[in-house]
Design a protein around this motif. Sequence first.
Motif, short mmCIF file in Angstrom:
data_model
loop_
_atom_site.label_atom_id
_atom_site.label_comp_id
_atom_site.label_asym_id
_atom_site.label_seq_id
_atom_site.Cartn_x
_atom_site.Cartn_y
_atom_site.Cartn_z
N LYS A 32 29.54 21.10 36.56
CA LYS A 32 29.45 19.73 36.04
C LYS A 32 29.34 19.74 34.52
CE LYS A 32 27.10 17.88 40.14
NZ LYS A 32 25.84 17.27 40.64
N LYS A 90 32.59 18.59 32.15
CA LYS A 90 32.39 17.30 31.49
C LYS A 90 31.94 17.44 30.04
CE LYS A 90 31.18 15.00 35.85
NZ LYS A 90 32.49 14.36 35.97
N ASN A 146 35.96 17.37 40.27
CA ASN A 146 36.22 17.64 38.85
C ASN A 146 37.67 17.96 38.56
OD1 ASN A 146 33.49 17.77 37.24
ND2 ASN A 146 33.05 18.81 39.18
N GLN A 177 39.68 16.08 35.69
CA GLN A 177 39.32 16.52 34.34
C GLN A 177 39.78 17.94 34.07
OE1 GLN A 177 34.99 15.11 34.26
NE2 GLN A 177 35.63 14.74 32.17
#
Length: 627
Positions: free
Chosen positions: A245, A249, A315, A318
């Motif tokens: 994460k 991000k 995810n 991204q």
Amino acid sequence: MPRKGMRSILFKPSPLSSPSSSVSMPSSSPRRSFSDSLIEENIEFARSLITKWDYDQSNYAHTTSLFNDSRHEARQYLNAIRDLQSAMQYLVAKDSTSQMLVDSQLLMQVAMKRLEKEFYQILAANRDHLDPESVSGRSSTTERISVSDYDEEYSDDEFRFAGDSISETERVSMIAMADLKAIAESMISAGYGKECVKIYKIMRKSIVDEALYHLGVERLSFSQLQKMDWEVLEIKIKNWLHAIKVAVKTLFSGERILSDHVFANSGKIAEACFSEITREGAMYLFGFPELVAKCKKSPEKMFRTLDLYEAISDNWPQIESIFSCESTSAIRSQAVTSLVKLGEAVRTMLTDFELAIQKDSSKTPVPGGGVHPLTRYVLNYITFLADYSGILADIFADWPLTMTQSPLPESYFQSPDRDENPSSEISVRLAWLILVVLCKLDRRAELYEDVAQSYLFLANNLQYVVVKVRTSNLGFLLGEDWLTKHEKKVREYVSKYERVGWGKVLSSLPDNPTAEMPPEKATVSFKSFNAAFLEVYGKQSTWIVSDPKLRDEIKVSIAMKLVPRYREFYDKHRVGLRRELGSDSVHICSPDDLGNYLSDILHGSRDSGSVSSHSSSSYHRSNGNGP
């Protein structure tokens, strides 16, 4: 024509060049052109400023940072380098062997050495301000700062355009990013991009590697993971779930933004830098799930495997965006490979789970006819699986259940919305698993010698299944029709249990309890009822219904069938019964006590070996007063 050179010509006389700082011109040389004069002046101005900040020429240059000491002079320095570069291009076109060109080249080397040092110092001094989290959080603001800021009068105030909306930390970060971008463009334009890129890669890669280390991303081999105890491996998986994460991000996103900003005028350089900085760490990060998927598989590893799959899947947009360039295609491929391997592992584990249910060979009846451990284990497992229905639907999208694989009736495969609803595929699989365990329970019910207890066992276990389904996501997946069908089946089992388990007690009473009959015959019926009830009560005091609501419903149902009928018979014949029994040791309970005795049944017992005799004694003691 450079603006600075024009301003010098128009508003002040050209300075006289010293022998040590300029090229001597023969007195007999021809008159210089306007362009020659302008070029010489630009070179001389660049020489004065570059020499001031030359490490070999000035102690001041050793202890002071150009970009921190004076933003105005930093702007002049970059403009001077730009003008020097223009002058060199002019000289190459005019006379590529001139001494002035050689001097200019040496001067440019000194300037690039200074910029190289400044570039390193800005990167080193602003590690905290250029951390990926800060960069990724303020990318839109930073985009408003460009190299063009150096083309005009430039001061710190230019970075306060957002007023109170930016903090001091953000302001420092924005200035640093603008400085890096300006230096990078100047060095690349002058042909020194290789030196600039080398420094950038070394500095930023160390930051990325350090961040991943603190996030717990380790460089583990498959053999190392294979040898780990599951408890240890599970801790590492938890760390990885947090790490991905932050890495996607913040860490990788921030690095992509910073690389794109610093090397905005050269997309290929930006991509190459970002790729080299992140490739090693990203490959280890996204390769970890693949190694886990290859490890020995077992049912308890299912949910962590699904967590890994879900993390990559969530995810992925991204990941695909951040690592979109060709040079990072290997990173994208690694993430996809991990997804594929995790999906294969999940399918294998679910197949193994079903086989384990089918192979269960326990032969010991559950005491009291309660819920079988297999039922609890399987339903709790499937309930947790239902929480991953979206992920499972994705995993099983290309692996549909077929009639040759499953004992499910064909109707399960003809759901009208099966093709339209992706979750229906996993719904079928979960329904299949439940059916497999219910089939096993049918065989386990045969282990009970008492048929009534067999039906109670089936009712108990199916009720447990229904409750778990209704109170979890399974209810949504399997639907109300499924629940209604199986709730009806529970009632059928209960009805059969009541009929078989209490039929003898009910049949001991006359069909018409209020009909006239001789006292002797009534006495026989009372004794017969008493014996039958005592037998059933003794047995069923050791039996159990785990679900409180179902237990109460069963007791009410039995009482409604038994007590009113017994009351009518008791009220009709108790006087004659009292005369007939006299001092006989047989004691008969009253209708009001019957309900109390029924309240004792279906709660089970800790000591099943002595319950029957204990219950029998209690029954006799509670009837000591007779009718």
